[in-house]
Design a protein around this motif. Sequence first.
Motif, mmCIF file in Angstrom:
data_model
loop_
_atom_site.group_PDB
_atom_site.id
_atom_site.type_symbol
_atom_site.label_atom_id
_atom_site.label_comp_id
_atom_site.label_asym_id
_atom_site.label_seq_id
_atom_site.Cartn_x
_atom_site.Cartn_y
_atom_site.Cartn_z
ATOM 1 N N LYS A 50 0.813 -1.221 0.000
ATOM 2 C CA LYS A 50 0.000 0.000 0.000
ATOM 3 C C LYS A 50 0.845 1.270 0.000
ATOM 4 C CE LYS A 50 -3.589 0.908 2.521
ATOM 5 N NZ LYS A 50 -4.895 1.179 1.941
ATOM 6 N N ARG A 52 1.982 2.344 2.824
ATOM 7 C CA ARG A 52 1.379 2.950 4.008
ATOM 8 C C ARG A 52 2.361 2.941 5.173
ATOM 9 N NH1 ARG A 52 -4.716 1.733 5.945
ATOM 10 N NH2 ARG A 52 -4.510 1.623 8.183
ATOM 11 N N SER A 137 -8.220 -1.042 3.264
ATOM 12 C CA SER A 137 -8.757 -0.895 1.920
ATOM 13 C C SER A 137 -7.630 -1.160 0.919
ATOM 14 C CB SER A 137 -9.343 0.509 1.731
ATOM 15 O OG SER A 137 -8.410 1.499 2.102
ATOM 16 N N ASN A 139 -6.166 -0.092 -1.685
ATOM 17 C CA ASN A 139 -5.708 0.986 -2.565
ATOM 18 C C ASN A 139 -4.334 1.440 -2.116
ATOM 19 O OD1 ASN A 139 -7.673 1.963 -0.299
ATOM 20 N ND2 ASN A 139 -6.247 3.666 -0.591
ATOM 21 N N SER A 145 -10.643 4.581 -2.072
ATOM 22 C CA SER A 145 -10.824 3.145 -1.830
ATOM 23 C C SER A 145 -11.439 2.458 -3.048
ATOM 24 C CB SER A 145 -11.729 2.921 -0.618
ATOM 25 O OG SER A 145 -11.091 3.317 0.563
HETATM 26 MG MG MG Z 1 -8.196 3.070 3.549
#
Ligand code: MG
Length: 306
Positions: A50, A52, A137, A139, A145
């Motif tokens: 991700k 992230r 999610s 994405n 999303s």
């Molecule tokens: Mg999310």
Amino acid sequence: MTRRLIRADLAEAAEVLRRGGLVAMPTETVYGLAADATNPAAIERIFAAKGRPTDHPLIVHLADPADFDEWAPAASQAARTLAATSWPGPLTLIVPRSVVLPPEVAGGRDTVGLRVPAHPVARELIRLVGRPLAAPSANRFGAVSPTTAAHVRSDLGDAVDVVLDGGPCPVGVESTIVDTTVDPVQILRAGAITVEQIGEVLDAAVAGATGPARASGMLASHYAPSCQVRLVDTPDDAFALAAGTPRSRVLDLTDDVARYARDLYAELRRADDDAVGTLIAVLPDASGLGHAVRDRLTKAAAPRPS
Ligand code: MG
Ligand code: TXA
């Protein structure tokens, strides 16, 4: 293009997850990027795929409401009541993290978000794996999303081992998040389980989202498409603004807020695909599911870091 899922797909996906792989799965809210929640190396792969930051906690998905006690032995009475009345469904409960879940899944926090999704594919997959699945999610971090398997493929491509195609997600916006470790319980993110419903189930006060952003979905400029998003209160305002704005498009599904939620992310992506410069969105009323749609639209319209 929606392909019918067959049992062999689910069995293969479950095997991939048991070996530490990543599977994109449909849920009733949005597609999730799933990994074995008890395997720190698999969790690490989610953050990498991700893009992230690893201190942003993930939501842990259980197969059945009856599994709640095993994974959240120290949950409050309010959490138990909400789990019993709202699961399976689009509600995430923040509870104290037990030692059965590794700190990595919670971004190092001593609390963790749990939910039992209502989508039959997600539930069957979790059941087959026999362990809870961490799933944000599916994405790239900061993007809109995904609500179809095609969205997932275009965002994550080869970073995911298997994409299960369950068709478009019926709810379309992420789950409601409720922090049940505080009294009164606090809504951290609006969703299809409404603040009104939660107050009714608990027969108690419910706090709204205040203070510094505690969920990444609460950061300004999250859920942002590439186009500009401008918000207006009425269709008349939208068409007046559109008349003076080149390359603009009006988004107004206020006559059906459930459809607004379901189609919102696909519409944001479609605006980018069509090279729309400014998407002018009419805000739904601030009640029920309208809170969630207004929240996501407001974030899509927030100033972006340049
Ligand atoms: Mg999310
Ligand atoms: O509907 C959904 O919730 C979807 C589907 C796949 O289940 N999942 C989802 O996950 O939206 P994600 O990672 O995109 O958003 C999870 C949000 C983040 O904003 C995160 O900060 C928050 O939940 N969260 C998770 N654990 C938390 C915790 N212990 N305390 C506070 N916030 C938490």
